[in-house]
Motif scaffolding. Sequence first.
Motif, PDB file in Angstrom:
ATOM      1  N   GLU A 100     -18.490  12.684  -3.398  1.00 49.70           N
ATOM      2  CA  GLU A 100     -19.792  13.295  -3.118  1.00 49.70           C
ATOM      3  C   GLU A 100     -20.321  12.677  -1.830  1.00 49.70           C
ATOM      4  OE1 GLU A 100     -21.131  15.730  -5.094  1.00 49.70           O
ATOM      5  OE2 GLU A 100     -19.335  15.597  -6.316  1.00 49.70           O
ATOM      6  N   GLU A 101     -20.733  13.540  -0.890  1.00 44.91           N
ATOM      7  CA  GLU A 101     -21.170  13.044   0.410  1.00 44.91           C
ATOM      8  C   GLU A 101     -22.118  14.042   1.055  1.00 44.91           C
ATOM      9  OE1 GLU A 101     -18.793  12.422   4.548  1.00 44.91           O
ATOM     10  OE2 GLU A 101     -17.848  11.535   2.773  1.00 44.91           O
ATOM     11  N   HIS A 102     -23.361  13.648   1.283  1.00 45.27           N
ATOM     12  CA  HIS A 102     -24.333  14.476   2.003  1.00 45.27           C
ATOM     13  C   HIS A 102     -24.485  15.874   1.401  1.00 45.27           C
ATOM     14  CE1 HIS A 102     -24.329  11.301   4.973  1.00 45.27           C
ATOM     15  NE2 HIS A 102     -23.026  11.441   5.117  1.00 45.27           N
ATOM     16  N   GLY A 103     -24.499  15.978   0.074  1.00 48.06           N
ATOM     17  CA  GLY A 103     -24.657  17.267  -0.579  1.00 48.06           C
ATOM     18  C   GLY A 103     -23.383  18.089  -0.664  1.00 48.06           C
ATOM     19  N   TRP A 104     -22.255  17.449  -0.428  1.00 49.51           N
ATOM     20  CA  TRP A 104     -20.955  18.108  -0.486  1.00 49.51           C
ATOM     21  C   TRP A 104     -20.003  17.298  -1.348  1.00 49.51           C
ATOM     22  CZ3 TRP A 104     -18.815  22.301   2.449  1.00 49.51           C
ATOM     23  CH2 TRP A 104     -19.749  22.981   3.242  1.00 49.51           C
ATOM     24  N   ARG A 105     -19.029  17.958  -1.914  1.00 48.93           N
ATOM     25  CA  ARG A 105     -17.852  17.320  -2.493  1.00 48.93           C
ATOM     26  C   ARG A 105     -16.784  17.520  -1.440  1.00 48.93           C
ATOM     27  NH1 ARG A 105     -16.300  14.013  -6.027  1.00 48.93           N
ATOM     28  NH2 ARG A 105     -14.210  14.201  -6.904  1.00 48.93           N
ATOM     29  N   VAL A 106     -16.339  16.453  -0.797  1.00 44.75           N
ATOM     30  CA  VAL A 106     -15.494  16.600   0.387  1.00 44.75           C
ATOM     31  C   VAL A 106     -14.514  15.434   0.510  1.00 44.75           C
ATOM     32  CG1 VAL A 106     -17.128  15.470   1.960  1.00 44.75           C
ATOM     33  CG2 VAL A 106     -15.538  17.163   2.866  1.00 44.75           C
ATOM     34  N   GLY A 107     -13.327  15.742   0.996  1.00 48.51           N
ATOM     35  CA  GLY A 107     -12.319  14.748   1.340  1.00 48.51           C
ATOM     36  C   GLY A 107     -11.658  15.167   2.636  1.00 48.51           C
ATOM     37  N   ARG A 108     -10.910  14.267   3.231  1.00 46.70           N
ATOM     38  CA  ARG A 108     -10.300  14.549   4.534  1.00 46.70           C
ATOM     39  C   ARG A 108      -8.806  14.220   4.514  1.00 46.70           C
ATOM     40  NH1 ARG A 108     -15.033  12.307   4.769  1.00 46.70           N
ATOM     41  NH2 ARG A 108     -16.734  13.438   5.771  1.00 46.70           N
ATOM     42  N   VAL A 109      -8.049  15.034   5.244  1.00 47.88           N
ATOM     43  CA  VAL A 109      -6.621  14.791   5.449  1.00 47.88           C
ATOM     44  C   VAL A 109      -6.291  15.064   6.910  1.00 47.88           C
ATOM     45  CG1 VAL A 109      -5.972  15.400   3.071  1.00 47.88           C
ATOM     46  CG2 VAL A 109      -5.897  17.162   4.855  1.00 47.88           C
ATOM     47  N   VAL A 110      -5.205  14.452   7.359  1.00 43.99           N
ATOM     48  CA  VAL A 110      -4.658  14.752   8.676  1.00 43.99           C
ATOM     49  C   VAL A 110      -3.304  15.397   8.427  1.00 43.99           C
ATOM     50  CG1 VAL A 110      -3.874  13.817  10.880  1.00 43.99           C
ATOM     51  CG2 VAL A 110      -5.878  12.828   9.746  1.00 43.99           C
ATOM     52  N   ASP A 111      -3.129  16.608   8.944  1.00 45.16           N
ATOM     53  CA  ASP A 111      -1.865  17.306   8.710  1.00 45.16           C
ATOM     54  C   ASP A 111      -0.753  16.675   9.550  1.00 45.16           C
ATOM     55  OD1 ASP A 111      -1.747  18.569  11.303  1.00 45.16           O
ATOM     56  OD2 ASP A 111      -2.931  20.253  10.570  1.00 45.16           O
ATOM     57  N   PRO A 112       0.506  16.998   9.273  1.00 44.39           N
ATOM     58  CA  PRO A 112       1.614  16.390  10.012  1.00 44.39           C
ATOM     59  C   PRO A 112       1.618  16.701  11.506  1.00 44.39           C
ATOM     60  CG  PRO A 112       2.420  17.425   7.999  1.00 44.39           C
ATOM     61  CD  PRO A 112       0.974  17.832   8.169  1.00 44.39           C
ATOM     62  N   PHE A 113       0.746  17.592  11.951  1.00 46.87           N
ATOM     63  CA  PHE A 113       0.697  18.000  13.346  1.00 46.87           C
ATOM     64  C   PHE A 113      -0.488  17.381  14.077  1.00 46.87           C
ATOM     65  CE2 PHE A 113       2.462  20.965  10.414  1.00 46.87           C
ATOM     66  CZ  PHE A 113       3.772  21.003  10.856  1.00 46.87           C
ATOM     67  N   GLY A 114      -1.222  16.484  13.378  1.00 43.00           N
ATOM     68  CA  GLY A 114      -2.302  15.728  13.999  1.00 43.00           C
ATOM     69  C   GLY A 114      -3.691  16.303  13.847  1.00 43.00           C
ATOM     70  N   HIS A 115      -3.845  17.440  13.188  1.00 49.33           N
ATOM     71  CA  HIS A 115      -5.166  18.044  13.015  1.00 49.33           C
ATOM     72  C   HIS A 115      -5.849  17.476  11.777  1.00 49.33           C
ATOM     73  CE1 HIS A 115      -4.812  20.925  16.235  1.00 49.33           C
ATOM     74  NE2 HIS A 115      -3.563  21.121  15.857  1.00 49.33           N
ATOM     75  N   GLU A 116      -7.122  17.120  11.933  1.00 49.03           N
ATOM     76  CA  GLU A 116      -7.907  16.601  10.813  1.00 49.03           C
ATOM     77  C   GLU A 116      -8.618  17.760  10.117  1.00 49.03           C
ATOM     78  OE1 GLU A 116     -11.520  13.498   9.736  1.00 49.03           O
ATOM     79  OE2 GLU A 116     -10.735  13.545  11.771  1.00 49.03           O
ATOM     80  N   TRP A 117      -8.559  17.740   8.789  1.00 53.17           N
ATOM     81  CA  TRP A 117      -9.180  18.766   7.964  1.00 53.17           C
ATOM     82  C   TRP A 117     -10.144  18.119   6.996  1.00 53.17           C
ATOM     83  CZ3 TRP A 117      -7.755  24.024   8.026  1.00 53.17           C
ATOM     84  CH2 TRP A 117      -6.674  24.328   8.857  1.00 53.17           C
ATOM     85  N   GLU A 118     -11.332  18.709   6.857  1.00 53.70           N
ATOM     86  CA  GLU A 118     -12.240  18.395   5.759  1.00 53.70           C
ATOM     87  C   GLU A 118     -12.067  19.494   4.736  1.00 53.70           C
ATOM     88  OE1 GLU A 118     -16.155  15.892   7.036  1.00 53.70           O
ATOM     89  OE2 GLU A 118     -16.327  18.064   7.032  1.00 53.70           O
ATOM     90  N   LEU A 119     -11.862  19.093   3.490  1.00 49.65           N
ATOM     91  CA  LEU A 119     -11.692  20.052   2.400  1.00 49.65           C
ATOM     92  C   LEU A 119     -12.869  19.847   1.477  1.00 49.65           C
ATOM     93  CD1 LEU A 119      -7.926  19.169   1.795  1.00 49.65           C
ATOM     94  CD2 LEU A 119      -8.881  20.934   3.323  1.00 49.65           C
ATOM     95  N   GLY A 120     -13.763  20.823   1.387  1.00 49.57           N
ATOM     96  CA  GLY A 120     -14.970  20.569   0.619  1.00 49.57           C
ATOM     97  C   GLY A 120     -15.698  21.812   0.159  1.00 49.57           C
ATOM     98  N   ARG A 121     -16.770  21.529  -0.572  1.00 49.51           N
ATOM     99  CA  ARG A 121     -17.694  22.582  -1.028  1.00 49.51           C
ATOM    100  C   ARG A 121     -19.073  21.952  -1.178  1.00 49.51           C
ATOM    101  NH1 ARG A 121     -18.963  21.427  -6.155  1.00 49.51           N
ATOM    102  NH2 ARG A 121     -17.389  20.471  -7.472  1.00 49.51           N
ATOM    103  N   PRO A 122     -20.118  22.725  -0.935  1.00 42.69           N
ATOM    104  CA  PRO A 122     -21.469  22.206  -1.154  1.00 42.69           C
ATOM    105  C   PRO A 122     -21.688  22.014  -2.650  1.00 42.69           C
ATOM    106  CG  PRO A 122     -21.552  24.499  -0.422  1.00 42.69           C
ATOM    107  CD  PRO A 122     -20.120  24.087  -0.403  1.00 42.69           C
ATOM    108  N   THR A 123     -22.468  20.991  -2.994  1.00 42.85           N
ATOM    109  CA  THR A 123     -22.728  20.701  -4.403  1.00 42.85           C
ATOM    110  C   THR A 123     -24.098  21.177  -4.865  1.00 42.85           C
ATOM    111  OG1 THR A 123     -23.500  18.490  -3.844  1.00 42.85           O
ATOM    112  CG2 THR A 123     -21.188  18.723  -4.482  1.00 42.85           C
ATOM    113  N   GLY A 124     -24.939  21.584  -3.953  1.00 48.15           N
ATOM    114  CA  GLY A 124     -26.270  22.054  -4.305  1.00 48.15           C
ATOM    115  C   GLY A 124     -26.650  23.256  -3.475  1.00 48.15           C
ATOM    116  N   PRO A 125     -27.897  23.672  -3.584  1.00 50.49           N
ATOM    117  CA  PRO A 125     -28.342  24.836  -2.802  1.00 50.49           C
ATOM    118  C   PRO A 125     -28.317  24.541  -1.300  1.00 50.49           C
ATOM    119  CG  PRO A 125     -30.188  23.808  -3.951  1.00 50.49           C
ATOM    120  CD  PRO A 125     -28.938  23.107  -4.404  1.00 50.49           C
ATOM    121  N   ALA A 126     -28.055  25.568  -0.524  1.00 59.31           N
ATOM    122  CA  ALA A 126     -28.045  25.422   0.928  1.00 59.31           C
ATOM    123  C   ALA A 126     -29.429  25.069   1.435  1.00 59.31           C
ATOM    124  CB  ALA A 126     -27.560  26.712   1.569  1.00 59.31           C
TER     125      ALA A 126
END
Length: 127
Positions: A100-126
Amino acid sequence: MATIQPQLWVNGARTAVEFYTVAFGARVLHLVGDGEDVVAQLDVDGAVFWVGSADAAMGRADPVAAGGTTGRVLLVVDDPDGLHRRAVAAGARPSSPVAEEHGWRVGRVVDPFGHEWELGRPTGPAR
């Protein structure tokens, strides 16, 4: 209506397409080219992005060769925990666990090609 469809440049574009298919469940919408030199349009549950070959002569930097990226991609999904596990199992490097982070459920990965991805969803109302 407007959409943004980023294009990620990588060395080994066809291999990247295969990775995103396994890691994120991406569906190939469009693919042209031969061998590793391809351009592909991918869809992850309505989130569309492109993958193309890096080319230093054209100013299309490969993140691995450049030693990093200038940004990250946020992929909003219903199940960030499951997608994070799936991406890591497919070869992504976890850079932060899903939490849980800043109103989101989110984690991060770096793909094998060097791009960083945040994978998440908001946890409350926008806001």
